[in-house]
Design an enzyme around this catalytic site. Structure first.
Site, mmCIF file in Angstrom:
data_model
loop_
_atom_site.group_PDB
_atom_site.id
_atom_site.type_symbol
_atom_site.label_atom_id
_atom_site.label_comp_id
_atom_site.label_asym_id
_atom_site.label_seq_id
_atom_site.Cartn_x
_atom_site.Cartn_y
_atom_site.Cartn_z
ATOM 1 N N MET A 25 0.848 -1.195 0.000
ATOM 2 C CA MET A 25 0.000 0.000 0.000
ATOM 3 C C MET A 25 0.879 1.238 0.000
ATOM 4 O O MET A 25 1.707 1.422 0.899
ATOM 5 C CB MET A 25 -0.935 -0.001 1.207
ATOM 6 N N SER A 26 0.693 2.078 -1.008
ATOM 7 C CA SER A 26 1.520 3.281 -1.152
ATOM 8 C C SER A 26 0.815 4.534 -0.677
ATOM 9 O O SER A 26 1.422 5.608 -0.634
ATOM 10 C CB SER A 26 1.906 3.459 -2.628
ATOM 11 N N GLY A 48 -1.727 5.703 -2.387
ATOM 12 C CA GLY A 48 -2.357 6.223 -3.592
ATOM 13 C C GLY A 48 -3.673 5.529 -3.885
ATOM 14 O O GLY A 48 -4.045 4.539 -3.239
ATOM 15 N N VAL A 49 -4.377 6.026 -4.885
ATOM 16 C CA VAL A 49 -5.692 5.477 -5.206
ATOM 17 C C VAL A 49 -5.602 4.061 -5.760
ATOM 18 O O VAL A 49 -6.480 3.233 -5.507
ATOM 19 C CB VAL A 49 -6.452 6.415 -6.179
ATOM 20 N N SER A 76 -3.390 1.410 -5.187
ATOM 21 C CA SER A 76 -3.249 0.346 -4.192
ATOM 22 C C SER A 76 -4.419 0.343 -3.213
ATOM 23 O O SER A 76 -4.782 -0.712 -2.677
ATOM 24 C CB SER A 76 -1.917 0.480 -3.445
ATOM 25 N N CYS A 93 13.364 -1.026 -7.879
ATOM 26 C CA CYS A 93 12.561 -1.047 -6.661
ATOM 27 C C CYS A 93 11.614 -2.242 -6.668
ATOM 28 O O CYS A 93 11.463 -2.931 -5.654
ATOM 29 C CB CYS A 93 11.770 0.254 -6.527
ATOM 30 N N CYS A 151 10.435 9.193 -6.615
ATOM 31 C CA CYS A 151 10.049 9.529 -5.246
ATOM 32 C C CYS A 151 11.185 10.140 -4.435
ATOM 33 O O CYS A 151 10.947 10.947 -3.541
ATOM 34 C CB CYS A 151 9.479 8.302 -4.539
#
Length: 369
Positions: free
Chosen positions: A9-10, A12-13, A15, A105, A201
């Site tokens: 879960m980041s 953001g919409v 995830s 990543c 990021c």
């Protein structure tokens, strides 16, 4: 008993909707957030916020979504591991290459170390909010493009281990972005209108050269712009500012359009030339990760994608020993960039991918790399 899924879960919409869909499908979902060292105050997302991902702000958003969906949530400290990615990023630019930290990543952290946490939690699957699909066939699971070509992220997933394919879930791979946002509104998720992260990021201001210079204080890579014959055209303040194919921001006026053709770290020279000289007949790739059953000596006819936004080109791939490959394009392609990934497709299926070592000029021979 429901299958257990660990979900990256980041905040953001994408995830967040992945979490919502997995819950609706009956999975036991555990949310995992990667703290990477980009800290800030934990405030709710607003439509005006434009940034990367994995900051403390995003952790707050992810936690609120987890609370809303009533799923366990854990924030994991990946700062030391993430520092390896920043070091890789700096090293590649200083070697005259253009890195792709999102691929690294995914390989090292999201589907590497993060999955190891999932195994400790006895998880059956790992899921993310990537726009891609896992298609399960009689021969085994395959990685495919997302249904929405505008959002497809299969390119940055080519490096995942083949052995992990049976454990992967990409819940939003069959939706468009607009549909994902609408699902978030239906679920009353506060991140429904949160902007997409658009920059790297760890380079939120977009100035990657400044970051590299801070990571390597005292190192000077200033040198000369030269033409293809080695004639000086002007000075530059560091090779880390350039990438193959670049035209804007060169800082030198030459009277006609010139593009970066090559970066030579040994002499800190940046070779400039006309656009037509960016064309290449093919490329050499190393560290190829095959997601399909492909043996050395195989010759594949497929599509090859050399950048995230590149339209995959019809190609012939010669599979070489030691995870190398030699690729020939049906039509020459522009700005083949060392350090970027080349990803191979059979229609929508990802066959595998590797790292571009160099472009092949028209008179290149068939020697292995």
């Amino acid at each position: 008993m429901s299958a257990r899924v660990v979900l990256a879960m980041s905040g953001g919409v994408d995830s967040s909707v992945a979490a919502y869909l997995l819950r609706k499908q009956g999975y036991e979902v555990i949310g995992l957030f990667m703290r990477t060292g980009a800290h800030g105050t934990e405030e709710s997302a607003t439509p005006s916020r434009k940034k990367g991902c994995c900051s403390a702000l995003d952790a707050g958003d992810a936690r609120r979504v987890a609370d809303r969906l009533d799923i366990p949530f854990y924030a994991l400290d990946f700062e030391k591991d993430f520092d390896r990615i920043i070091e890789y990023f700096a090293d590649e630019y200083l070697a005259g290459r253009t890195p792709n930290p999102c691929v690294v990543c995914n390989d090292w952290l999201k589907f590497g170390k993060l999955w190891s946490y999932g195994e400790q939690l006895d998880a059956d699957f790992i899921a993310t909010g990537h726009y891609a699909r896992i298609v399960r066939t009689e021969a085994g699971p395959e990685l495919h493009r997302a249904l929405d070509p505008a959002k497809d992220q299969s390119y940055v997933l080519h490096g995942i281990r083949k052995s992990i394919l049976p454990r992967l879930l990409f819940p939003i791979g069959g939706f468009t972005k607009a549909e994902v946002r609408e699902l978030a509104r239906q679920a009353d998720l506060a991140v429904a209108d949160k902007p997409d992260s658009v920059e790297i990021c760890f380079v939120p201001n977009g100035d990657h050269a400044d970051l590299i210079r801070k990571r390597r204080p005292g190192l000077s890579t200033a040198g000369q712009f030269v033409d293809q014959g080695g004639r000086p055209l002007g000075e530059h303040d560091g090779i880390e500012r350039f990438t193959v194919g670049q035209r804007k921001g060169l800082g030198v006026a030459l009277g006609d359009r010139r593009y970066v053709l090559e970066i030579i770290p040994a002499s800190n020279e940046v070779v400039l030339g006309p656009r037509e000289d960016l064309l290449a007949e093919g490329l050499v790739a190393s560290r190829v990760n095959w997601l399909a059953d492909v043996a050395p000596g195989t010759e594949l006819t497929c599509l090859a994608k050399i950048r995230y936004r590149h339209e995959a080109a019809a190609s012939t791939v010669h599979v070489l020993p030691d995870s190398n490959a030699r690729v020939y394009f049906e039509v020459p392609q522009s700005a083949v960039t060392p350090g970027q990934a080349v990803v191979f497709y059979d229609g929508n299926r990802v066959l595998g991918g590797g790292w571009i070592e160099n472009a092949l000029p028209a008179d290149d021979s068939d020697e292995a790399p």
